[in-house]
Design an enzyme around this catalytic site. Structure first.
Site, short mmCIF file in Angstrom:
data_model
loop_
_atom_site.label_atom_id
_atom_site.label_comp_id
_atom_site.label_asym_id
_atom_site.label_seq_id
_atom_site.Cartn_x
_atom_site.Cartn_y
_atom_site.Cartn_z
CD GLU A 11 -17.34 -103.24 -34.12
OE1 GLU A 11 -17.88 -104.35 -34.08
OE2 GLU A 11 -16.75 -102.81 -35.12
CG ASP A 196 -26.59 -110.24 -34.40
OD1 ASP A 196 -26.49 -111.29 -35.03
OD2 ASP A 196 -25.76 -109.32 -34.52
N1 ADE Z 1 -21.69 -108.55 -36.71
C1 ADE Z 1 -22.62 -108.50 -35.74
N2 ADE Z 1 -23.62 -109.34 -35.99
C2 ADE Z 1 -23.33 -109.95 -37.17
C3 ADE Z 1 -24.00 -110.90 -37.97
N3 ADE Z 1 -25.17 -111.43 -37.61
N4 ADE Z 1 -23.40 -111.28 -39.12
C4 ADE Z 1 -22.22 -110.75 -39.50
N5 ADE Z 1 -21.56 -109.83 -38.79
C5 ADE Z 1 -22.10 -109.43 -37.63
#
Ligand code: ADE
Length: 228
Positions: A11, A196
């Site tokens: 990041e 995601d």
């Molecule tokens: N960072 C990236 N995806 C995430 C998720 N599903 N839950 C918490 N932090 C995240």
């Protein structure tokens, strides 16, 4: 000075890479990389995953560098059904979805003593991030980003966070950075690219798409810094 905090190397590495005149120092185990971009003073730190790491990094950054703005950048789980993996969420406010003193009669998510659920992000930075996403043709949405010390990967947890906070995205640091900035009276912004869907598929999607998403958030940050 503009401060930039990300939880993981993917990041922040590329952001550190476009700085010149670099110097580094370590405070409380966090490596702060200071440098210049487009004539502006920037300090970048990888804080580690979770709210405590994020909070201590933001506090150290404020005390040591007195930034005029702290930006939390990186990837996040998507709670906005109109967005896809790689798209952008810009916080107009942040909260902590795992803060819960409701058995004592408080609303879920309220921080006791200061009695706040959502910390407002800097309006100007939020608007400039939206302009940058538009310019880069990256679909984006603006809204609440909810943080907690957990990787969200179930429909039930997703529903809890959207029902209680109306959040568009979930991650693990922005709410802590917003909290620390609020008590120190320092403006902050949170910019996240979706890695995601925070659902059953998240444990497969995150390792597959986090790097690509982090590259999108870095592109937005670079554009932002050149316009700020
Ligand atoms: N960072 C990236 N995806 C995430 C998720 N599903 N839950 C918490 N932090 C995240």
């Amino acid at each position: 000075m503009i401060g930039i905090i990300g939880a993981m190397d993917i990041e922040v590495e590329k952001i550190k890479g476009f700085l010149t005149d670099i110097s580094t120092e370590t405070i409380s185990g966090v490596n702060f990389v200071r440098g210049k971009f487009d004539g502006k003073d920037i300090v970048v730190a990888k804080c580690g995953v979770g709210k405590v790491f994020a909070g201590l990094c933001a506090e150290a950054m404020i005390l040591k560098y007195a930034p005029e703005l702290i930006i939390n950048v990186g990837v996040a789980g998507c709670l906005d059904e109109t967005l896809k993996i790689g798209d952008i969420v810009i916080a107009d406010n942040v909260c902590q979805h795992d803060m819960d003193t409701s058995p004592l009669g408080d609303p879920i998510g309220m921080l006791s003593d200061i009695n706040i659920i959502k910390f407002p992000a800097d309006k100007k930075a939020c608007e400039l991030f939206a302009d940058c996403a538009k310019e880069l043709c990256l679909p984006y949405s603006i809204g609440t980003i909810a943080s907690g010390d957990q990787f969200v990967s179930s429909a039930d947890k997703k529903k809890f966070i959207t029902d209680n906070f109306g959040a568009k995205s979930c991650e693990m640091e922005g709410g802590a950075i917003g909290h620390v900035c609020y008590v120190n009276n320092v403006p902050f912004a949170v910019l996240r690219a979706m890695s995601d869907g925070a659902d059953d598929g998240a444990k497969m999607d995150f390792p597959t798409f986090a790097k690509m998403a982090a590259e999108n958030s870095t592109r937005v940050i670079k554009t932002f810094l050149s316009k700020f």
